[in-house]
Design an enzyme around this catalytic site. Structure first.
Site, mmCIF file in Angstrom:
data_model
loop_
_atom_site.group_PDB
_atom_site.id
_atom_site.type_symbol
_atom_site.label_atom_id
_atom_site.label_comp_id
_atom_site.label_asym_id
_atom_site.label_seq_id
_atom_site.Cartn_x
_atom_site.Cartn_y
_atom_site.Cartn_z
ATOM 1 N N THR A 47 -18.617 -5.510 -8.813
ATOM 2 C CA THR A 47 -17.353 -4.732 -9.211
ATOM 3 C C THR A 47 -16.118 -5.561 -9.043
ATOM 4 O OG1 THR A 47 -18.338 -2.586 -8.308
ATOM 5 C CG2 THR A 47 -16.204 -2.423 -8.984
ATOM 6 N N TYR A 135 -28.453 -9.365 -1.216
ATOM 7 C CA TYR A 135 -27.774 -8.655 -2.681
ATOM 8 C C TYR A 135 -28.926 -8.812 -3.602
ATOM 9 C CZ TYR A 135 -24.323 -7.089 -5.644
ATOM 10 O OH TYR A 135 -23.630 -6.379 -6.946
ATOM 11 N N LYS A 163 -29.093 -4.945 0.329
ATOM 12 C CA LYS A 163 -28.614 -4.042 -0.757
ATOM 13 C C LYS A 163 -29.738 -3.960 -1.937
ATOM 14 C CE LYS A 163 -24.284 -3.885 -3.472
ATOM 15 N NZ LYS A 163 -24.963 -4.020 -4.804
#
Length: 299
Positions: A47, A135, A163
């Site tokens: 993001t 990630y 994640k």
């Protein structure tokens, strides 16, 4: 690891047309997040557009964030890079600047194999000297971590969390059960993909790595707290308020939609990094409409 639990809010990185950080806008984003009392901030994640920023702009963004947050909320920093050397440099810089944790994705141009990813994480985790979250974001990196690779990485020093993307079969509980059987006690398993937040948290996920919390932390926190305390009825009610927005995230990608949300909320207009295009006016109107049910949760 308490660092990778609860709600982690991922803000945009506001830049001008030349890619230079707008620190005053970043500060406004961060103040909203801190005031909502989320559990952590995920700076320079997907993001935050980390892949579109130079190392210098990423370092500038981190310094501005550390100064703005001033220790009030833990700061997790994305350090993904195409080469191990640059990722190590970013990891050391994050530790020196005052970050609390690291988030590492295996960026690549040439497709990576599991041994290459393992050695990349092994080197960067040591360089950063901070708790590091794996990630797993195949939607952008095109690399999917096997459960065996996650288990192997979880045994490395400083690697304390993962994640995860939303499972295709929706079996959050089963996936977490398998992972927890393969990883050290206390290894934190959380999820991204905002439209799956309710289900992942109700199934026992330790963290929601949230796109929308970067701009609307209050309703995101309300959903997070309801789900993590097992209040399925309230979590469902709040998730239904989010449903129109989740649909737009799936249609356009959350990155594009977040820029439209920022504009709708009255932040100075700024556009996604080229070649990403801003939403068309008609679609921005749809974003504005989708935000209406969420206003009940904002202060």
């Amino acid at each position: 690891m308490t660092l990778f639990t609860g709600l982690s809010a991922f803000p945009l990185t506001p830049t001008d047309d030349s890619g230079k950080l707008k620190p005053e806008v970043l500060q406004r984003f961060l103040e909203r997040i801190v005031a909502a009392r989320v559990d952590s901030i995920g700076l320079l994640g997907s993001t935050g557009g980390y892949a579109y920023l130079t190392v210098e702009e990423r370092e500038r963004t981190l310094r501005a964030a550390v100064e703005s947050v001033a220790g009030r909320t833990p700061l997790i920093v994305g350090i993904g890079a195409l080469t191990t050397d640059v990722a190590e440099e970013l990891a050391r810089g994050a530790q020196k600047a005052g970050a609390d944790g690291l988030l590492l994705a295996p960026m690549s141009y040439q497709p990576l194999n599991e041994e290459e990813v393992f050695r990349h994480f092994e080197s960067v985790a040591v360089a950063g000297e901070l708790p590091l979250c794996i990630y797993n974001n195949p939607g952008t990196t095109k690399f999917t971590f096997s459960l065996d690779l996650i288990a192997r990485l979880a045994k490395l020093p400083n690697v304390t969390a993962v994640k995860m993307p939303l499972p295709a079969d929706g079996d959050y509980a089963g996936e977490m059960q398998r992972l927890r059987a393969m990883t050290p006690e206390g290894f934190a398993i959380g999820y991204s993909g905002d439209w799956g937040a309710k289900d992942s948290l109700l199934a026992g996920g330790t963290c929601w790595y949230s796109v929308i919390a970067g701009l609307l932390p209050e309703p995101a926190l309300a959903l997070n707290r309801a789900a993590q305390t097992g209040n399925a009825t309230e979590a469902e009610r709040i998730d239904m308020a989010f449903a129109p927005l989740w649909a737009l995230f799936r249609e356009f990608g959350s990155f594009r939609v977040m820029f439209a949300i920022a504009e709708t909320l009255g932040f100075a207009p700024f556009t996604p990094p080229r070649p990403i295009l801003a939403l068309q006016p008609a679609d921005r109107e749809r974003v504005e409409t989708a935000l209406h049910p969420l206003m009940q949760f904002t202060g």
